[in-house]
Design a protein around this motif. Structure first.
Motif, PDB file in Angstrom:
ATOM      1  N   SER A  46       6.512  18.108  -7.432  1.00 21.85           N
ATOM      2  CA  SER A  46       6.365  17.442  -6.131  1.00 21.85           C
ATOM      3  C   SER A  46       6.131  18.441  -5.000  1.00 21.85           C
ATOM      4  O   SER A  46       6.106  18.071  -3.832  1.00 21.85           O
ATOM      5  N   SER A  47       5.946  19.706  -5.366  1.00 19.19           N
ATOM      6  CA  SER A  47       5.700  20.758  -4.381  1.00 19.19           C
ATOM      7  C   SER A  47       4.616  21.712  -4.885  1.00 19.19           C
ATOM      8  O   SER A  47       4.835  22.903  -5.038  1.00 19.19           O
ATOM      9  N   ILE A  48       3.423  21.161  -5.159  1.00 18.81           N
ATOM     10  CA  ILE A  48       2.288  21.937  -5.652  1.00 18.81           C
ATOM     11  C   ILE A  48       1.656  22.668  -4.469  1.00 18.81           C
ATOM     12  O   ILE A  48       1.348  22.061  -3.447  1.00 18.81           O
ATOM     13  N   THR A  49       1.436  23.961  -4.623  1.00 17.77           N
ATOM     14  CA  THR A  49       0.863  24.745  -3.536  1.00 17.77           C
ATOM     15  C   THR A  49      -0.459  25.410  -3.886  1.00 17.77           C
ATOM     16  O   THR A  49      -1.134  25.938  -3.002  1.00 17.77           O
ATOM     17  N   HIS A  50      -0.845  25.386  -5.180  1.00 16.12           N
ATOM     18  CA  HIS A  50      -2.044  26.118  -5.583  1.00 16.12           C
ATOM     19  C   HIS A  50      -2.585  25.520  -6.874  1.00 16.12           C
ATOM     20  O   HIS A  50      -1.833  24.960  -7.674  1.00 16.12           O
ATOM     21  N   VAL A  51      -3.889  25.677  -7.078  1.00 15.90           N
ATOM     22  CA  VAL A  51      -4.530  25.176  -8.299  1.00 15.90           C
ATOM     23  C   VAL A  51      -5.632  26.147  -8.714  1.00 15.90           C
ATOM     24  O   VAL A  51      -6.303  26.738  -7.871  1.00 15.90           O
ATOM     25  N   GLY A  52      -5.771  26.329 -10.030  1.00 12.43           N
ATOM     26  CA  GLY A  52      -6.840  27.145 -10.590  1.00 12.43           C
ATOM     27  C   GLY A  52      -7.530  26.370 -11.697  1.00 12.43           C
ATOM     28  O   GLY A  52      -7.034  25.342 -12.162  1.00 12.43           O
ATOM     29  N   ILE A  53      -8.681  26.868 -12.149  1.00 15.11           N
ATOM     30  CA  ILE A  53      -9.441  26.224 -13.217  1.00 15.11           C
ATOM     31  C   ILE A  53      -9.325  27.057 -14.485  1.00 15.11           C
ATOM     32  O   ILE A  53      -9.719  28.230 -14.508  1.00 15.11           O
ATOM     33  N   TYR A  54      -8.803  26.442 -15.535  1.00 19.70           N
ATOM     34  CA  TYR A  54      -8.627  27.128 -16.815  1.00 19.70           C
ATOM     35  C   TYR A  54      -9.980  27.444 -17.438  1.00 19.70           C
ATOM     36  O   TYR A  54     -10.861  26.584 -17.504  1.00 19.70           O
ATOM     37  N   ILE A  55     -10.146  28.712 -17.892  1.00 22.00           N
ATOM     38  CA  ILE A  55     -11.416  29.120 -18.503  1.00 22.00           C
ATOM     39  C   ILE A  55     -11.241  29.592 -19.943  1.00 22.00           C
ATOM     40  O   ILE A  55     -12.185  30.062 -20.561  1.00 22.00           O
ATOM     41  N   GLY A  56     -10.036  29.456 -20.478  1.00 28.09           N
ATOM     42  CA  GLY A  56      -9.779  29.837 -21.857  1.00 28.09           C
ATOM     43  C   GLY A  56      -8.979  31.119 -21.978  1.00 28.09           C
ATOM     44  O   GLY A  56      -8.898  31.910 -21.035  1.00 28.09           O
ATOM     45  N   THR A  70     -10.951  36.134 -11.623  1.00 26.80           N
ATOM     46  CA  THR A  70     -10.458  35.704 -12.921  1.00 26.80           C
ATOM     47  C   THR A  70      -9.078  36.309 -13.071  1.00 26.80           C
ATOM     48  O   THR A  70      -8.893  37.519 -12.870  1.00 26.80           O
ATOM     49  N   GLU A  71      -8.090  35.464 -13.400  1.00 31.52           N
ATOM     50  CA  GLU A  71      -6.703  35.918 -13.430  1.00 31.52           C
ATOM     51  C   GLU A  71      -5.941  35.197 -14.540  1.00 31.52           C
ATOM     52  O   GLU A  71      -6.269  34.063 -14.883  1.00 31.52           O
ATOM     53  N   ALA A  72      -4.928  35.855 -15.072  1.00 31.41           N
ATOM     54  CA  ALA A  72      -4.067  35.220 -16.070  1.00 31.41           C
ATOM     55  C   ALA A  72      -3.265  34.108 -15.413  1.00 31.41           C
ATOM     56  O   ALA A  72      -2.847  34.217 -14.257  1.00 31.41           O
ATOM     57  N   ILE A  73      -3.059  33.026 -16.151  1.00 35.03           N
ATOM     58  CA  ILE A  73      -2.255  31.917 -15.635  1.00 35.03           C
ATOM     59  C   ILE A  73      -0.780  32.297 -15.585  1.00 35.03           C
ATOM     60  O   ILE A  73      -0.086  32.001 -14.625  1.00 35.03           O
ATOM     61  N   HIS A  74      -0.322  32.971 -16.611  1.00 37.05           N
ATOM     62  CA  HIS A  74       1.103  33.308 -16.699  1.00 37.05           C
ATOM     63  C   HIS A  74       1.349  34.736 -16.233  1.00 37.05           C
ATOM     64  O   HIS A  74       1.255  35.682 -17.013  1.00 37.05           O
ATOM     65  N   HIS A  79       4.212  30.296 -10.558  1.00 31.52           N
ATOM     66  CA  HIS A  79       5.106  29.410 -11.304  1.00 31.52           C
ATOM     67  C   HIS A  79       4.297  28.176 -11.692  1.00 31.52           C
ATOM     68  O   HIS A  79       4.010  27.315 -10.853  1.00 31.52           O
ATOM     69  N   VAL A  80       3.890  28.124 -12.955  1.00 25.87           N
ATOM     70  CA  VAL A  80       3.090  26.991 -13.444  1.00 25.87           C
ATOM     71  C   VAL A  80       3.976  25.758 -13.514  1.00 25.87           C
ATOM     72  O   VAL A  80       5.055  25.793 -14.086  1.00 25.87           O
ATOM     73  N   VAL A  81       3.510  24.664 -12.923  1.00 25.55           N
ATOM     74  CA  VAL A  81       4.277  23.417 -12.982  1.00 25.55           C
ATOM     75  C   VAL A  81       3.564  22.327 -13.766  1.00 25.55           C
ATOM     76  O   VAL A  81       4.146  21.283 -14.024  1.00 25.55           O
ATOM     77  N   GLY A  82       2.319  22.558 -14.161  1.00 20.77           N
ATOM     78  CA  GLY A  82       1.635  21.558 -14.970  1.00 20.77           C
ATOM     79  C   GLY A  82       0.140  21.759 -15.023  1.00 20.77           C
ATOM     80  O   GLY A  82      -0.415  22.644 -14.367  1.00 20.77           O
TER      81      GLY A  82
END
Length: 91
Positions: A46-56, A70-74, A79-82
């Motif tokens: 309920s507090s999303i502040t950023h979004v990226g596009i997964y490329i594999g 291009t950056e690692a998700i983890h 802090h990945v929330v979904g």
């Protein structure tokens, strides 16, 4: 950035904010990620502040102050929330 990419790649209009995008689309688990899925970051769902596009391979396209990278998700600063899948981009 996500609005622009989806408009050009899939002729799809996404909501303006990362939170609205998270709230609008079907969520997927990390084990089911596909290229083009959205990765959401913040304090909670309920507090999303950023979004990226997964490329594999655990990587994403990420718009930052100095451009798209291009950056690692983890990584320690995110802090990945979904994840969500607005549409399938890969044929």
């Amino acid at each position: 950035m996500t609005k622009y990419v989806y408009a050009k790649a899939a002729d799809k209009t996404l909501p303006r904010t990362a939170q609205s995008q998270y709230n609008t689309y079907s969520h997927v688990s990390s084990s089911k990620l596909e290229k083009g899925d959205l990765a959401f970051f913040g304090g909670s769902t309920s507090s999303i502040t950023h979004v990226g596009i997964y490329i594999g391979d655990g990587m994403m396209l990420d718009a930052q102050d100095y451009g798209v990278i291009t950056e690692a998700i983890h990584v320690s600063w995110w802090h990945v929330v979904g994840y969500a899948r607005p549409t399938t981009l890969v044929q």
